[in-house]
Motif scaffolding. Structure first.
Motif, PDB file in Angstrom:
ATOM      1  N   ASP A   1     100.079 -66.675  31.516  1.00  0.00           N
ATOM      2  CA  ASP A   1      98.832 -65.918  31.537  1.00  0.00           C
ATOM      3  C   ASP A   1      99.011 -64.456  31.934  1.00  0.00           C
ATOM      4  N   GLU A   2      99.996 -64.159  32.763  1.00  0.00           N
ATOM      5  CA  GLU A   2     100.119 -62.804  33.264  1.00  0.00           C
ATOM      6  C   GLU A   2     101.571 -62.458  33.561  1.00  0.00           C
ATOM      7  N   ALA A   3     101.876 -61.167  33.382  1.00  0.00           N
ATOM      8  CA  ALA A   3     103.200 -60.642  33.688  1.00  0.00           C
ATOM      9  C   ALA A   3     103.142 -59.921  35.028  1.00  0.00           C
ATOM     10  N   LEU A   4     104.111 -60.171  35.880  1.00  0.00           N
ATOM     11  CA  LEU A   4     104.219 -59.476  37.163  1.00  0.00           C
ATOM     12  C   LEU A   4     105.334 -58.453  37.049  1.00  0.00           C
ATOM     13  N   LEU A   5     104.988 -57.180  37.262  1.00  0.00           N
ATOM     14  CA  LEU A   5     105.945 -56.095  37.115  1.00  0.00           C
ATOM     15  C   LEU A   5     106.486 -55.653  38.468  1.00  0.00           C
ATOM     16  N   CYS A   6     107.723 -55.210  38.466  1.00  0.00           N
ATOM     17  CA  CYS A   6     108.346 -54.603  39.651  1.00  0.00           C
ATOM     18  C   CYS A   6     108.570 -53.120  39.387  1.00  0.00           C
ATOM     19  N   ASP A   7     108.804 -52.354  40.452  1.00  0.00           N
ATOM     20  CA  ASP A   7     109.125 -50.941  40.283  1.00  0.00           C
ATOM     21  C   ASP A   7     110.610 -50.783  39.975  1.00  0.00           C
ATOM     22  N   LEU A   8     111.064 -49.553  39.898  1.00  0.00           N
ATOM     23  CA  LEU A   8     112.459 -49.308  39.524  1.00  0.00           C
ATOM     24  C   LEU A   8     113.443 -49.832  40.564  1.00  0.00           C
ATOM     25  N   GLU A   9     112.973 -50.037  41.798  1.00  0.00           N
ATOM     26  CA  GLU A   9     113.828 -50.588  42.856  1.00  0.00           C
ATOM     27  C   GLU A   9     113.733 -52.113  42.948  1.00  0.00           C
ATOM     28  N   GLY A  10     112.961 -52.724  42.057  1.00  0.00           N
ATOM     29  CA  GLY A  10     112.863 -54.175  42.038  1.00  0.00           C
ATOM     30  C   GLY A  10     111.826 -54.742  42.984  1.00  0.00           C
ATOM     31  N   ARG A  11     110.939 -53.892  43.502  1.00  0.00           N
ATOM     32  CA  ARG A  11     109.870 -54.375  44.377  1.00  0.00           C
ATOM     33  C   ARG A  11     108.616 -54.670  43.566  1.00  0.00           C
ATOM     34  N   VAL A  12     107.893 -55.688  43.977  1.00  0.00           N
ATOM     35  CA  VAL A  12     106.711 -56.137  43.258  1.00  0.00           C
ATOM     36  C   VAL A  12     105.637 -55.049  43.293  1.00  0.00           C
ATOM     37  N   THR A  13     104.968 -54.828  42.145  1.00  0.00           N
ATOM     38  CA  THR A  13     103.880 -53.861  42.101  1.00  0.00           C
ATOM     39  C   THR A  13     102.549 -54.544  41.767  1.00  0.00           C
ATOM     40  N   GLU A  14     102.391 -54.993  40.519  1.00  0.00           N
ATOM     41  CA  GLU A  14     101.116 -55.546  40.073  1.00  0.00           C
ATOM     42  C   GLU A  14     101.318 -56.303  38.782  1.00  0.00           C
ATOM     43  N   GLY A  15     100.257 -56.967  38.325  1.00  0.00           N
ATOM     44  CA  GLY A  15     100.272 -57.589  37.024  1.00  0.00           C
ATOM     45  C   GLY A  15      99.970 -56.569  35.942  1.00  0.00           C
ATOM     46  N   ALA A  16     100.099 -56.991  34.696  1.00  0.00           N
ATOM     47  CA  ALA A  16      99.825 -56.084  33.586  1.00  0.00           C
ATOM     48  C   ALA A  16      98.376 -55.610  33.604  1.00  0.00           C
ATOM     49  N   THR A  17      97.450 -56.476  34.025  1.00  0.00           N
ATOM     50  CA  THR A  17      96.043 -56.099  34.124  1.00  0.00           C
ATOM     51  C   THR A  17      95.419 -56.593  35.425  1.00  0.00           C
ATOM     52  N   SER A  18      96.217 -56.742  36.463  1.00  0.00           N
ATOM     53  CA  SER A  18      95.700 -57.332  37.695  1.00  0.00           C
ATOM     54  C   SER A  18      96.487 -56.834  38.901  1.00  0.00           C
ATOM     55  N   ASN A  19      95.872 -56.991  40.063  1.00  0.00           N
ATOM     56  CA  ASN A  19      96.571 -56.761  41.327  1.00  0.00           C
ATOM     57  C   ASN A  19      96.966 -58.092  41.942  1.00  0.00           C
ATOM     58  N   LEU A  20      97.935 -58.039  42.824  1.00  0.00           N
ATOM     59  CA  LEU A  20      98.485 -59.241  43.454  1.00  0.00           C
ATOM     60  C   LEU A  20      98.183 -59.250  44.949  1.00  0.00           C
ATOM     61  N   CYS A  21      97.743 -60.392  45.446  1.00  0.00           N
ATOM     62  CA  CYS A  21      97.657 -60.660  46.877  1.00  0.00           C
ATOM     63  C   CYS A  21      98.306 -62.007  47.138  1.00  0.00           C
ATOM     64  N   PHE A  22      98.961 -62.138  48.278  1.00  0.00           N
ATOM     65  CA  PHE A  22      99.504 -63.449  48.638  1.00  0.00           C
ATOM     66  C   PHE A  22      99.343 -63.669  50.139  1.00  0.00           C
ATOM     67  N   VAL A  23      99.379 -64.933  50.527  1.00  0.00           N
ATOM     68  CA  VAL A  23      99.128 -65.334  51.909  1.00  0.00           C
ATOM     69  C   VAL A  23     100.387 -65.918  52.514  1.00  0.00           C
ATOM     70  N   ARG A  24     100.731 -65.416  53.688  1.00  0.00           N
ATOM     71  CA  ARG A  24     101.810 -66.013  54.486  1.00  0.00           C
ATOM     72  C   ARG A  24     101.378 -66.014  55.940  1.00  0.00           C
ATOM     73  N   ASP A  25     101.523 -67.176  56.575  1.00  0.00           N
ATOM     74  CA  ASP A  25     101.206 -67.325  58.000  1.00  0.00           C
ATOM     75  C   ASP A  25      99.804 -66.825  58.330  1.00  0.00           C
ATOM     76  N   GLY A  26      98.844 -67.124  57.456  1.00  0.00           N
ATOM     77  CA  GLY A  26      97.457 -66.804  57.734  1.00  0.00           C
ATOM     78  C   GLY A  26      97.051 -65.378  57.485  1.00  0.00           C
ATOM     79  N   ALA A  27      97.941 -64.557  56.925  1.00  0.00           N
ATOM     80  CA  ALA A  27      97.639 -63.145  56.681  1.00  0.00           C
ATOM     81  C   ALA A  27      97.745 -62.834  55.193  1.00  0.00           C
ATOM     82  N   ILE A  28      96.920 -61.874  54.750  1.00  0.00           N
ATOM     83  CA  ILE A  28      96.975 -61.386  53.372  1.00  0.00           C
ATOM     84  C   ILE A  28      98.030 -60.295  53.275  1.00  0.00           C
ATOM     85  N   HIS A  29      98.858 -60.381  52.246  1.00  0.00           N
ATOM     86  CA  HIS A  29      99.838 -59.339  51.938  1.00  0.00           C
ATOM     87  C   HIS A  29      99.587 -58.846  50.519  1.00  0.00           C
TER      88      HIS A  29
END
Length: 292
Positions: A175-203
């Motif tokens: 359904d969606e592509a997740l893109l990284c920057d030139l250093e290989g760090r996660v940025t966003e989807g092709a048409t979306s933003n990303l949020c994830f949860v670890r240890d009760g916090a939003i990242h």
């Protein structure tokens, strides 16, 4: 809504089958245009002021002095919704630099082309249904997010080749592509933003990098903070997302869409995702359906 929707093109309401833009328009030639994707709930545009502000930032980044007021643009949207007899809808507003001589350098005088088109969506809010049928299958792709130094991340333009190339890599059932920057760090989807949860916090990836400041993203983070959920904006590796307890994509049409799998690794939603989705629905209900 009829089989031939009504679009708003340069001040006129016209059937989609008759709607045209010049082949000399810079939006067609070069992708030299700004746009906003909005949602109407109960006939009201959600978060209109935030969309206007982002549109202004895009036009400033493009040096596109279109000369149109927010009231004028809003009137065109409202007329298009009324012409199509739609209260709950997807809305796209585009402003191009218009027809100019066929050379790359833009002329300072602008006669913009303005297009509004709409399509029906389900009711939103507390009594609504999501647009998506299931949580998203997501893949990390080889295509890299264009660096901010090349194309300003804050600019929402017609130039979507970066996202198109990313989506072209996807398997048929993704359904969606997740893109990284030139250093290989996660940025966003092709048409979306990303949020994830670890240890009760939003990242979520910071907008200090090449990440479009999504309005839905901003609202979700605001709701999380108001609800006492810790929020961290930072720079993350794909492995950080794979270790998440929950993960979700946000955009105006999907609202909050949980990530079922990333690169075949199961993640899914969870209690924090559900809580934020409920708070978002409450915000929509209060702002649009209950508004006087």
């Amino acid at each position: 809504m009829t089989d031939d929707p009504i679009y708003h093109v340069d001040g006129d309401l016209v059937p989609a089958s008759e709607a045209t833009v010049s082949v000399d328009d810079r939006g067609f030639r070069y992708g030299d245009a700004a746009f906003e994707t909005l949602r109407a709930y109960g006939g009201r545009i959600f978060a209109w002021d935030a969309h206007v502000e982002r549109l202004e930032r895009t036009c400033e980044a493009l040096s596109l002095a279109h000369g149109l007021s927010a009231a004028d643009l809003r009137a065109r949207i409202d007329e298009t919704l009324a012409a199509n007899d739609l209260a709950d809808a997807y809305v796209r507003l585009s402003i191009t630099r218009g027809v100019q001589p066929g050379k790359l350098t833009p002329a300072p005088e602008v006669d913009p082309t303005v297009v509004v088109y709409v399509s029906p969506l389900p009711r939103g809010g507390l009594e609504g249904n999501p647009v998506w049928n299931s949580p998203a299958t997501v893949e990390t792709v080889e295509t890299r997010r264009a660096p901010d130094e090349a194309l300003p991340a804050t600019a929402k333009t017609h130039n979507y080749l970066n996202g198109i190339l990313a989506r072209a890599e996807l398997a048929a059932d993704s359904d969606e592509a997740l893109l990284c920057d030139l250093e290989g760090r996660v940025t966003e989807g092709a048409t979306s933003n990303l949020c994830f949860v670890r240890d009760g916090a939003i990242h979520t990836p910071t907008t200090d990098g090449p990440v479009l400041p999504g309005i839905t993203r901003d609202i979700v983070l605001e709701l999380a903070r108001e609800d006492g959920i810790p929020v961290h904006e930072g720079r993350y590796e794909p492995a950080d997302v794979l270790e998440a307890d929950e993960a979700v994509l946000t955009n105006r049409t999907w609202e909050l869409r949980p990530i079922a799998t990333l690169d075949g690794h199961a993640i899914g939603g969870g209690p924090i995702t559900d809580r934020l989705a409920g708070l978002y629905d409450e915000r929509v209900e209060e702002s649009c359906y209950r508004a006087e």
